[in-house]
Design an enzyme around this catalytic site. Structure first.
Site, PDB file in Angstrom:
ATOM      1  CB  CYS A   1      79.490  20.660  46.983  1.00 54.61           C
ATOM      2  SG  CYS A   1      79.176  21.857  45.680  1.00 54.61           S
TER       3      CYS A   1
ATOM      4  CG  HIS B   1      78.514  25.932  46.888  1.00 52.15           C
ATOM      5  ND1 HIS B   1      79.285  27.076  46.935  1.00 52.15           N
ATOM      6  CD2 HIS B   1      78.717  25.393  45.648  1.00 52.15           C
ATOM      7  CE1 HIS B   1      79.930  27.223  45.791  1.00 52.15           C
ATOM      8  NE2 HIS B   1      79.590  26.220  44.994  1.00 52.15           N
TER       9      HIS B   1
ATOM     10  CD  GLU C   1      70.950  46.584  63.591  1.00 51.83           C
ATOM     11  OE1 GLU C   1      70.277  45.936  64.410  1.00 51.83           O
ATOM     12  OE2 GLU C   1      71.786  47.459  63.918  1.00 51.83           O
TER      13      GLU C   1
END
Length: 263
Positions: free
Chosen positions: A110, A128, A158
């Protein structure tokens, strides 16, 4: 003496492992905060089976969860640290010079995706997750066919207020605004997602997240607090979207704003 250059695709760690970089009694220090956050994410099912992770940037230093570690058991001593300045000088973006590299683990794939959030968005934290709600949303979009599956949209909910209006913009989205999250295709190796994530960032300059089909989601913010709250808000919206789809309710609606009768 000039340090050896690692083969392409490998990481090079400094001879001095700089353990002091991950030693602090401050619970908000990145080396303490990443294990704490990942333990919480594990309870939510976001980082099941060692998948997923988090990274925090403090000025030039980037702190990263390692690959393959059970996220609920992670310790500060498991954390990698690299320098953004040193990384910027690398001729090969897949070769990273770590200031601290724990011997028992491998760097996370990553890492280049986290770095994209830090360099292209000035983020202070990137998360992640492998949330099944995120994966389900990409599968639902997939059923809509090519051309209609590259973007998640929802409005008049909302929780949309949990998101900023965009990079270097002030304020948050409103209840009637439409939240748009791009979707990129998954690849066999996670770091190969980097160029596609960067392309999505360029196409959606105001987004704080990118979905990866059949995989999960990357979410970032200018600091840990904002990244965490946006990740939580987004997961809420993904779950809501899946339930809405099950009930035959649309994600995009036309609702007339209600105005107060009193001035």
């Amino acid at each position: 003496m000039t340090p050896p250059v690692p083969p392409t695709g490998q990481a090079f760690a400094a001879t001095d492992n700089n353990d002091h970089l991950v030693q602090s009694v401050n619970p908000d220090h990145p080396a303490n905060l990443i294990p704490s956050l990942c333990a919480k994410f594990w309870k939510l099912g976001w980082v099941t089976g060692t998948g997923g992770g988090a990274s925090i940037r403090e000025d030039d230093l980037v702190y990263l969860a390692p690959s393959g570690v059970q996220k609920e058991l992670m310790k500060p001593s498991d954390i990698y640290v690299l320098s953004m300045a040193a990384q910027a000088k690398s001729l090969d973006r897949r070769t990273r010079v770590y200031l601290r590299s724990p011997a028992q683990y491998k760097p996370s794939q990553c890492t280049p995706l986290f770095m994209a959030a830090f360099t292209k968005r000035g983020a202070g934290c990137c998360i992640h997750t492998h949330s099944h709600w995120a994966v389900l949303v990409t599968l639902i979009l997939e059923t809509q066919g090519a051309g209609n599956d590259r973007e998640f949209q929802i409005n008049n909910i909302e929780q949309i207020k949990g998101f900023g209006r965009g990079f270097e913009k002030s304020g948050n989205l409103g209840y009637h605004d439409t939240l748009r999250i791009p979707v990129i295709e998954n690849t066999a190796h996670e770091e190969d997602l980097t160029e596609f994530l960067e392309e999505a960032m360029d196409k959606y300059p105001d987004t704080y997240a990118v979905l990866v089909r059949r995989h999960g989601v990357y979410v970032w913010g200018e600091n840990v607090h904002k990244a965490k709250t946006q990740c939580e808000s987004l997961d809420y919206l993904f779950q809501l979207a899946v339930e809405m789809k099950r009930l035959g309710l649309p994600w995009i609606t036309e609702i007339e704003p209600v105005k107060p009768t009193r001035a």
